[in-house]
Design a protein around this motif. Structure first.
Motif, short mmCIF file in Angstrom:
data_model
loop_
_atom_site.label_atom_id
_atom_site.label_comp_id
_atom_site.label_asym_id
_atom_site.label_seq_id
_atom_site.Cartn_x
_atom_site.Cartn_y
_atom_site.Cartn_z
N GLY A 60 0.78 -0.96 -0.02
CA GLY A 60 0.24 -0.08 -0.46
C GLY A 60 0.50 1.71 -0.53
N LEU A 61 0.49 1.69 -0.69
CA LEU A 61 1.36 3.41 -0.92
C LEU A 61 0.15 4.48 -0.38
CD1 LEU A 61 3.33 5.51 -1.18
CD2 LEU A 61 3.02 5.31 -4.25
N ALA A 62 0.09 5.76 0.27
CA ALA A 62 -0.68 6.70 1.06
C ALA A 62 0.29 7.73 0.87
CB ALA A 62 -0.90 6.28 2.12
N LEU A 63 -0.37 7.98 -0.68
CA LEU A 63 0.35 9.66 -1.16
C LEU A 63 -0.53 11.17 -0.68
CD1 LEU A 63 1.09 9.32 -4.73
CD2 LEU A 63 3.14 9.30 -2.86
N SER A 64 0.10 11.60 0.04
CA SER A 64 -0.15 12.82 0.45
C SER A 64 -0.97 13.64 -0.12
CB SER A 64 1.09 14.24 1.60
OG SER A 64 1.57 14.95 -0.06
N THR A 65 -0.88 13.46 -1.10
CA THR A 65 -1.47 14.48 -2.96
C THR A 65 -1.00 13.96 -3.53
OG1 THR A 65 -2.27 16.59 -3.70
CG2 THR A 65 -0.18 16.43 -2.62
N LEU A 66 -1.99 14.46 -4.92
CA LEU A 66 -1.88 13.70 -6.25
C LEU A 66 -2.41 15.03 -6.91
CD1 LEU A 66 -2.59 10.06 -7.01
CD2 LEU A 66 -0.65 11.09 -7.20
N HIS A 88 1.38 -6.69 -7.06
CA HIS A 88 -0.03 -5.73 -6.57
C HIS A 88 0.41 -4.46 -5.82
CE1 HIS A 88 -3.23 -8.14 -7.76
NE2 HIS A 88 -2.70 -8.38 -8.97
N ILE A 89 0.09 -3.20 -6.34
CA ILE A 89 0.49 -1.99 -4.83
C ILE A 89 -0.61 -1.28 -5.15
CG2 ILE A 89 1.67 -0.62 -7.14
CD1 ILE A 89 2.93 0.32 -4.60
N ASN A 90 -1.08 -0.99 -4.47
CA ASN A 90 -2.54 0.07 -3.92
C ASN A 90 -2.58 1.20 -3.57
OD1 ASN A 90 -4.94 1.01 -3.27
ND2 ASN A 90 -5.86 0.05 -1.64
N ILE A 91 -2.33 2.47 -4.78
CA ILE A 91 -2.09 3.64 -4.15
C ILE A 91 -2.92 4.84 -4.44
CG2 ILE A 91 -1.10 5.84 -5.23
CD1 ILE A 91 0.72 3.48 -7.31
N THR A 92 -3.06 5.56 -2.97
CA THR A 92 -4.01 6.44 -2.82
C THR A 92 -4.27 7.60 -2.82
OG1 THR A 92 -3.90 5.67 -0.35
CG2 THR A 92 -5.63 4.37 -0.89
N ASP A 93 -4.74 8.45 -2.33
CA ASP A 93 -3.85 9.96 -2.80
C ASP A 93 -5.43 10.75 -1.58
OD1 ASP A 93 -4.21 12.96 -3.08
OD2 ASP A 93 -5.77 12.74 -4.99
N ALA A 94 -4.17 11.25 -0.28
CA ALA A 94 -5.10 12.10 0.90
C ALA A 94 -5.89 13.42 0.84
CB ALA A 94 -4.36 11.47 1.85
N GLN A 95 -5.38 13.28 -0.09
CA GLN A 95 -5.66 15.12 -1.39
C GLN A 95 -5.60 16.23 0.40
OE1 GLN A 95 -9.82 14.46 -1.40
NE2 GLN A 95 -9.49 13.77 -4.08
N ASN A 96 -4.20 15.58 0.91
CA ASN A 96 -3.42 16.79 1.90
C ASN A 96 -4.58 16.79 3.37
OD1 ASN A 96 -1.50 17.45 0.78
ND2 ASN A 96 -2.36 18.60 0.17
N ASP A 97 -5.28 15.44 3.43
CA ASP A 97 -6.12 14.80 4.67
C ASP A 97 -5.70 14.18 6.09
OD1 ASP A 97 -7.78 14.99 6.63
OD2 ASP A 97 -9.94 14.86 5.37
N PRO A 98 -4.69 14.58 6.56
CA PRO A 98 -3.92 13.13 7.17
C PRO A 98 -5.29 12.26 8.05
CG PRO A 98 -4.44 15.53 8.82
CD PRO A 98 -4.66 15.85 7.00
N MET A 99 -6.49 12.70 7.99
CA MET A 99 -7.65 11.67 8.86
C MET A 99 -7.50 10.77 6.96
SD MET A 99 -8.58 12.54 11.52
CE MET A 99 -9.30 11.47 11.65
N GLN A 100 -7.72 11.65 6.43
CA GLN A 100 -7.32 10.27 5.18
C GLN A 100 -6.35 9.12 5.10
OE1 GLN A 100 -9.40 9.49 2.44
NE2 GLN A 100 -11.48 11.15 3.55
N GLN A 101 -5.40 9.92 5.82
CA GLN A 101 -4.09 8.84 5.51
C GLN A 101 -4.74 7.46 6.56
OE1 GLN A 101 -0.40 11.08 5.63
NE2 GLN A 101 -0.68 10.42 3.79
N ILE A 102 -5.47 8.14 7.60
CA ILE A 102 -5.59 6.85 8.79
C ILE A 102 -6.39 5.72 7.68
CG2 ILE A 102 -6.69 6.71 11.07
CD1 ILE A 102 -5.79 9.28 12.35
N ASN A 103 -7.54 6.28 7.75
CA ASN A 103 -8.45 5.44 6.69
C ASN A 103 -7.55 4.65 5.40
OD1 ASN A 103 -11.26 6.54 8.42
ND2 ASN A 103 -10.80 8.28 6.54
N GLN A 104 -6.93 4.69 5.09
CA GLN A 104 -6.02 4.26 3.88
C GLN A 104 -5.14 3.31 4.44
OE1 GLN A 104 -4.39 8.00 2.01
NE2 GLN A 104 -6.75 8.43 1.12
#
Length: 334
Positions: A60-66, A88-104
């Motif tokens: 899993g790769l949790a990026l701060s923003t794309l 396999h790699i799951n790449i997500t975009d937190a859109q600069n929201d730290p709460m999103q990174q917890i969810n991810q």
């Protein structure tokens, strides 16, 4: 070090949290591998097969923003390396929201990933996200920015302090060692902003004729960079130089300066994105300290796999930076 800092293709964005964005399972070619190269490939396959079912490790790769070409470059590097290894790699975009990174991170652990990579929105706020993975016994690697807590196996980052010193030297020399300068800081709370600021401050002290008359965060954002620069100019019309802690802020500052950018006001940036390099080639920016985001992504995948195999990766992996000026800008993709 010379050569291309990075090649940026079109960004593909990121799907919803938990959605897989890369599905590159690579099969073995038919026929018998011979020689030392074949033996090495086979040995690598055996190591991975001991790590998880069928020789495929999910990451899993949790990026701060794309919404920034630099992080798109990290995504592309990580994705290419995962696909090269048949993973396999799951790449997500937190859109600069730290709460999103917890969810991810919760999503990654529910998917039973073997290792997680995080690019923190905020170095402090990322601690709970890392804690999610720690409790699930999932190894964590951080990329570009450090995490101020939790159990992180390795941090993959550019040498930001050295880059800040290099930016200070370049800006001071472009001004002949004297003049008033402004400093557009990055996003508060991130290790990248702190380290680049540290390096710049250390470097600029070597030039007593240079005075830093204004400094303010612009959050690594182009629009904010333009607004902050406009405010600085109201109080300091005689600014002769600007250091911006990333290309996006530098380009915003250049827009605020208009025709003065690169001519009356020297601007040194940080990142080496295609837009930044193009601005150096066009004379709007004096220089940019180029990172290598694709290499950062590649290194993060490599260290994540080591952690997934139970190895102890190095606590820090520093990726070199490269100064881009009008003399060598043609060597970089922009």
């Amino acid at each position: 070090m010379r050569g291309r800092a990075w090649r940026s293709g079109p960004g593909t964005g990121s799907g919803p949290v938990g959605r897989r964005t890369s599905t590159g399972r690579l099969g073995w070619p038919a026929g018998r591998r011979t020689g030392l190269l074949g033996a090495a490939v086979l040995a690598g396959a055996l190591v991975l097969s001991g790590c998880d079912r069928g020789g495929n490790t999910d990451l899993g790769l949790a990026l701060s923003t794309l919404n920034n070409p630099f992080f798109v470059g990290i995504k592309e590097g990580a994705q290419a390396e995962a696909e090269r290894r048949g993973l396999h790699i799951n790449i997500t975009d937190a859109q600069n929201d730290p709460m999103q990174q917890i969810n991810q991170m919760e999503t990654f652990t529910s998917q039973d990933v073997k290792a997680a990579i995080i690019n923190p929105v905020d170095s402090d706020a990322a601690v709970p996200a890392v804690g999610v993975a720690n409790r699930a016994k999932v190894p964590v690697i951080s990329i570009d920015r450090g995490v101020n807590g939790g159990d992180v196996g390795s941090t993959i980052a550019s040498d930001n302090v050295a880059g800040g010193r290099l930016a200070a030297k370049t800006l001071a020399e472009s001004l002949g060692g004297k003049g008033k300068v402004a400093f557009l800081e990055g996003q508060p709370g991130t290790s990248a902003a702190r380290e680049r600021g540290q390096g710049f401050e250390e470097g600029i002290k070597r030039y007593p004729g240079i005075e830093v008359v204004a400094r303010q965060p612009a959050d690594f954002d182009r629009t904010k960079g333009m607004d902050v620069m406009s405010n600085m100019l109201q109080a300091h019309r005689d600014i002769g130089g600007v250091f911006a802690a990333n290309d996006e802020m530098a380009l915003g500052a250049a827009k605020s300066l208009g025709a003065r950018a690169g001519r009356d006001v020297k601007i040194v940036a940080f990142d080496g994105t295609p837009d930044g390099v193009a601005a150096v080639r066009g004379g709007t920016l004096t220089a940019t300290v180029a990172q290598q985001p694709r290499l950062l992504g590649k290194q993060a995948v490599d260290q994540a796999l080591r952690a997934a195999r139970g190895e102890r990766p190095p606590k820090q992996v520093k990726v070199p930076v490269v100064l881009v000026t009008s003399r060598n800008a043609a060597e970089f993709d922009g």
